[in-house]
Design an enzyme around this catalytic site. Structure first.
Site, mmCIF file in Angstrom:
data_model
loop_
_atom_site.group_PDB
_atom_site.id
_atom_site.type_symbol
_atom_site.label_atom_id
_atom_site.label_comp_id
_atom_site.label_asym_id
_atom_site.label_seq_id
_atom_site.Cartn_x
_atom_site.Cartn_y
_atom_site.Cartn_z
ATOM 1 N N GLY A 185 0.832 -1.200 0.000
ATOM 2 C CA GLY A 185 0.000 0.000 0.000
ATOM 3 C C GLY A 185 0.861 1.242 0.000
ATOM 4 O O GLY A 185 2.087 1.166 -0.008
ATOM 5 N N ASP B 213 2.215 -6.379 9.247
ATOM 6 C CA ASP B 213 0.785 -6.440 9.522
ATOM 7 C C ASP B 213 0.065 -7.372 8.545
ATOM 8 O O ASP B 213 0.609 -8.384 8.137
ATOM 9 C CB ASP B 213 0.191 -5.032 9.521
ATOM 10 C CG ASP B 213 0.227 -4.342 8.168
ATOM 11 O OD1 ASP B 213 1.079 -4.704 7.334
ATOM 12 O OD2 ASP B 213 -0.608 -3.432 7.940
ATOM 13 N N GLY C 267 0.605 -5.328 1.739
ATOM 14 C CA GLY C 267 -0.792 -5.563 1.398
ATOM 15 C C GLY C 267 -0.987 -6.703 0.426
ATOM 16 O O GLY C 267 -2.014 -7.384 0.460
ATOM 17 N N GLU D 203 8.655 -4.240 6.839
ATOM 18 C CA GLU D 203 8.108 -3.089 7.560
ATOM 19 C C GLU D 203 9.006 -2.518 8.657
ATOM 20 O O GLU D 203 8.929 -1.319 8.965
ATOM 21 C CB GLU D 203 6.743 -3.463 8.157
ATOM 22 C CG GLU D 203 5.630 -3.604 7.139
ATOM 23 C CD GLU D 203 5.628 -4.968 6.441
ATOM 24 O OE1 GLU D 203 4.815 -5.169 5.527
ATOM 25 O OE2 GLU D 203 6.445 -5.831 6.824
#
Length: 391
Positions: free
Chosen positions: A108, A185, A154, A177
């Site tokens: 994303g 995530d 994502g 990340e």
């Protein structure tokens, strides 16, 4: 070990969250026998960033932003979720893929999220993305993700929780990340600790990249197929007479990778060094190891956000005992807190994607300065009205 800074600039540098056209209407194709190349041609001609195509009793979602490596934004997430819900009730199987030969989905737009700050729209992106991840993880019909090309962030969430994940020779998987002050995530707290040994913790902390064969060996992909065979595989799936035939069909296209698992030579070291009961313990183990691999791994970890590493360690530790739904609820709390100034997310994105000085000033700067209270703050429950609600 690849330079995490360089690969993050390449992967996350797309401005996709708010500066792209809104998604248009669905491109619906109805035919008795479908040729994917025809669908691919119409994909290139369409301005819609998500194409929801249908053929007989099969559904397909095509991420259609090849110039942005098929990175997703809020409108795309909403479009994907809507079509997933529709197909679950009316179709026998669903295929999700990306346009082009470079990426399935590179994630994303974290830059836009950081620039927006803790706004309702930013929170909505995480809330609706995680809701979509949960739907995929509990999907009632066969879900086949063709992860051909870059698959990060994502893109991992749109694939790894589905029943079938087909990697190719062009696949490149990573959860990088921690290098931008975030955490792995999209359900990373669920699938990473369930990989063999300490591999998931290693991947989550270092952001190490896995090619297609490695993604299969690691268990992230369920099948491996040469990229040249993907159009033929899609045709076979779209013309599959019965969803019960999907496992056998995928097995027919699956080929054993020619090369062995690239991490096989260091798996014992990964399991030994990353078995420590703290991030500090992992670094100490690597220092004592002294091998070239350990030195490179240590150097990589020393570039990451100390806070992100401690949060990630705790996240995966907790996630190993939680369901996917529980993990996503926990991760939404983490995501909301990472939008605040107390987190390193904003600074990481500034250093890597905005100013590009590649010199993030982490706060705190040292692992020893990251207090237990600071780590616990990220995991605190949100007000009841703000919690992620998943059925």
């Amino acid at each position: 070990m690849q330079n995490p800074i360089q690969r993050l600039v390449y992967t996350f540098g797309q401005r996709t969250y708010s500066q792209l056209p809104l998604i248009g209407g669905s491109a619906v194709v109805t035919a008795t026998k479908v040729q994917p190349m025809m669908a691919q041609q119409s994909t290139r001609q369409s301005s819609s960033s998500v194409l929801a195509t249908e053929s007989s009793n099969k559904g397909m979602i095509i991420l259609n932003r090849p110039k942005a490596l098929n990175a997703i934004n809020l409108e795309m997430v909403r479009k994907i979720y809507k079509h997933l819900k529709k197909c679950e009730k009316s179709k026998s199987l669903l295929i999700i893929k990306g346009t082009g030969d470079k990426a399935f989905c590179a994630g994303g737009d974290v830059r836009a999220l950081v620039e927006a700050g803790p706004t309702d729209e930013s929170k909505s992106f995480f809330r609706e993305e995680y809701t979509t991840n949960a739907l995929i993880g509990n999907y009632k019909i066969p879900y086949i993700a063709i992860i051909d090309g870059i698959t990060m962030g994502g893109g991992v969430g749109l694939s790894v929780h589905g029943k079938y994940r087909v990697a190719t020779d062009r696949t490149m998987f990573a959860m990088p990340e921690t290098a931008i002050g975030l955490f792995p995530d999209v359900g990373g707290s669920y699938f990473l600790p369930r990989l063999q040994g300490k591999l998931g913790l290693y991947l989550g902390l270092t952001g190490y990249r896995l090619r297609g064969a490695d993604a299969y060996y690691a268990g992230i992909a369920t099948h491996y197929c040469d990229s040249s065979k993907i159009p033929e595989l899609e045709t076979a799936l779209l013309n599959c007479p019965d969803a019960d035939d999907v496992p056998e069909l995928l097995e027919n296209f699956h080929t054993q990778p020619e090369k062995p698992f690239s991490l096989q030579p260091v798996l014992k070291q990964i399991n030994k060094n990353f078995a420590a009961d703290s991030v500090e313990g992992i670094l100490e183990n690597l220092e004592n190891d002294g091998s070239d691999w350990a030195k490179k791994t240590l150097a990589t970890l020393c570039k990451m956000s100390p806070t992100s590493m401690k949060v990630t360690y705790r996240q995966l530790e907790l996630g190993s005992q939680l369901s996917l739904t529980q993990c996503l609820i926990m991760e939404y709390r983490l995501a909301v807190r990472h939008l605040e100034d107390r987190a390193d997310f904003k600074e990481g994105v500034r250093a890597l994607l905005i100013d590009k000085d590649q010199q993030p000033r982490w706060q705190p700067a040292q692992l020893s300065e990251v207090t237990e209270e600071h780590v616990q703050w990220f995991f605190r429950k949100l007000p009841d009205t703000e919690e992620l609600k998943l059925k």
